[in-house]
Write a protein that holds these residues in place. Structure first.
Motif, PDB file in Angstrom:
ATOM      1  N   TYR A  52      -7.376 -67.957 -77.079  1.00  0.00           N
ATOM      2  CA  TYR A  52      -6.637 -67.228 -78.106  1.00  0.00           C
ATOM      3  C   TYR A  52      -5.339 -67.957 -78.452  1.00  0.00           C
ATOM      4  O   TYR A  52      -4.900 -67.947 -79.584  1.00  0.00           O
ATOM      5  CB  TYR A  52      -6.342 -65.808 -77.613  1.00  0.00           C
ATOM      6  N   SER A  55      -5.852 -73.916 -80.288  1.00  0.00           N
ATOM      7  CA  SER A  55      -6.720 -74.211 -81.425  1.00  0.00           C
ATOM      8  C   SER A  55      -7.542 -75.470 -81.152  1.00  0.00           C
ATOM      9  O   SER A  55      -8.117 -76.048 -82.063  1.00  0.00           O
ATOM     10  CB  SER A  55      -5.888 -74.382 -82.693  1.00  0.00           C
ATOM     11  N   VAL A  80     -16.942 -60.602 -79.459  1.00  0.00           N
ATOM     12  CA  VAL A  80     -15.536 -60.698 -79.839  1.00  0.00           C
ATOM     13  C   VAL A  80     -14.692 -60.689 -78.570  1.00  0.00           C
ATOM     14  O   VAL A  80     -14.879 -59.843 -77.698  1.00  0.00           O
ATOM     15  CB  VAL A  80     -15.144 -59.527 -80.761  1.00  0.00           C
ATOM     16  N   CYS A  82     -10.652 -60.748 -77.350  1.00  0.00           N
ATOM     17  CA  CYS A  82      -9.246 -60.598 -77.777  1.00  0.00           C
ATOM     18  C   CYS A  82      -9.158 -60.406 -79.292  1.00  0.00           C
ATOM     19  O   CYS A  82      -8.276 -60.951 -79.948  1.00  0.00           O
ATOM     20  CB  CYS A  82      -8.414 -61.792 -77.340  1.00  0.00           C
ATOM     21  N   ARG A  84     -10.892 -61.662 -81.577  1.00  0.00           N
ATOM     22  CA  ARG A  84     -11.077 -62.919 -82.308  1.00  0.00           C
ATOM     23  C   ARG A  84     -12.462 -63.493 -82.077  1.00  0.00           C
ATOM     24  O   ARG A  84     -13.140 -63.160 -81.125  1.00  0.00           O
ATOM     25  CB  ARG A  84     -10.065 -63.965 -81.834  1.00  0.00           C
ATOM     26  N   THR A  85     -12.804 -64.431 -82.941  1.00  0.00           N
ATOM     27  CA  THR A  85     -14.014 -65.219 -82.770  1.00  0.00           C
ATOM     28  C   THR A  85     -13.769 -66.208 -81.632  1.00  0.00           C
ATOM     29  O   THR A  85     -12.728 -66.877 -81.627  1.00  0.00           O
ATOM     30  CB  THR A  85     -14.316 -65.987 -84.072  1.00  0.00           C
ATOM     31  N   GLN A  87     -13.403 -69.462 -79.508  1.00  0.00           N
ATOM     32  CA  GLN A  87     -13.061 -70.791 -79.998  1.00  0.00           C
ATOM     33  C   GLN A  87     -14.269 -71.728 -80.047  1.00  0.00           C
ATOM     34  O   GLN A  87     -14.344 -72.602 -80.894  1.00  0.00           O
ATOM     35  CB  GLN A  87     -11.934 -71.401 -79.156  1.00  0.00           C
ATOM     36  N   THR A 112     -13.701 -53.619 -81.444  1.00  0.00           N
ATOM     37  CA  THR A 112     -13.248 -54.334 -82.641  1.00  0.00           C
ATOM     38  C   THR A 112     -14.221 -54.174 -83.801  1.00  0.00           C
ATOM     39  O   THR A 112     -15.429 -54.282 -83.633  1.00  0.00           O
ATOM     40  CB  THR A 112     -13.074 -55.833 -82.327  1.00  0.00           C
ATOM     41  N   VAL A 117     -12.160 -59.150 -87.545  1.00  0.00           N
ATOM     42  CA  VAL A 117     -12.512 -60.465 -86.992  1.00  0.00           C
ATOM     43  C   VAL A 117     -12.822 -61.450 -88.115  1.00  0.00           C
ATOM     44  O   VAL A 117     -12.382 -62.607 -88.089  1.00  0.00           O
ATOM     45  CB  VAL A 117     -13.717 -60.332 -86.033  1.00  0.00           C
ATOM     46  N   LYS A 120      -9.724 -62.786 -89.954  1.00  0.00           N
ATOM     47  CA  LYS A 120      -9.065 -63.863 -89.196  1.00  0.00           C
ATOM     48  C   LYS A 120      -9.861 -65.162 -89.285  1.00  0.00           C
ATOM     49  O   LYS A 120      -9.281 -66.240 -89.403  1.00  0.00           O
ATOM     50  CB  LYS A 120      -8.900 -63.457 -87.735  1.00  0.00           C
ATOM     51  N   LEU A 121     -11.180 -65.053 -89.225  1.00  0.00           N
ATOM     52  CA  LEU A 121     -12.034 -66.244 -89.306  1.00  0.00           C
ATOM     53  C   LEU A 121     -11.895 -66.910 -90.675  1.00  0.00           C
ATOM     54  O   LEU A 121     -11.798 -68.137 -90.771  1.00  0.00           O
ATOM     55  CB  LEU A 121     -13.490 -65.857 -89.033  1.00  0.00           C
ATOM     56  N   GLU A 124      -8.719 -68.837 -90.800  1.00  0.00           N
ATOM     57  CA  GLU A 124      -8.781 -70.059 -90.006  1.00  0.00           C
ATOM     58  C   GLU A 124      -9.671 -71.129 -90.649  1.00  0.00           C
ATOM     59  O   GLU A 124      -9.429 -72.322 -90.478  1.00  0.00           O
ATOM     60  CB  GLU A 124      -9.305 -69.724 -88.607  1.00  0.00           C
TER      61      GLU A 124
END
Length: 150
Positions: A52, A55, A80, A82, A84-85, A87, A112, A117, A120-121, A124
């Protein structure tokens, strides 16, 4: 529409859900494996929190045997972590060519919502054609069709 399903499933749940979706949507299936195992559940959480904050690209164990550009859409499934997707999934998406291929994320998560999600993806990976997400905890044929054809 030619479809590829790409799945990251360290504990098997997302893979089982991918198989259920595959029963509804004819697709080829490819499973992502990180170069290093994440270990057990609590270790997954530790790795997730470290990812998280990073990067860095995560090396993938086995190269994909499909020509991604020959597909009209790619369904990308993952748990999922945290909110998020993981890494390793982001790394896969960053290191492969998708051109105009439509990407449809599906997630497994206790809390989630997919919209959070996927937003955010998209931030990014702004150059990818990412569509709305689907929460695959309870796969329903009509919902899968609505997700892919809305």
């Amino acid at each position: 529409m030619k479809t590829l399903m790409v799945v990251f499933s360290p504990r098997g749940k997302t893979y089982r859900k991918a198989r259920e979706i595959k029963n509804i949507v004819d697709s080829d299936l490819y499973e992502i494996y990180p170069d290093k195992s994440y270990g057990g559940f609590f270790h997954n959480i530790k790795v997730a929190s470290q990812e998280y904050q990073s990067s860095e690209l995560i090396p993938i164990k086995k190269e994909i045997e499909y020509d991604i550009l020959s597909y009209d859409r790619v369904l990308v499934g993952y748990p999922v972590w945290c909110a998020r997707t993981p890494q390793v999934v982001v790394s896969f998406l960053k290191t492969h060519e998708f051109a105009n291929t439509k990407i449809y994320p599906f997630i497994t998560s206790a809390w989630t919502k997919p919209d959070k999600v996927v937003t955010k993806l998209k931030e990014e990976l702004p150059n990818l054609n990412i569509h709305g997400g689907y929460k695959a905890n309870h796969v329903k044929g009509k919902r899968v069709i609505a997700w892919l054809y809305h």
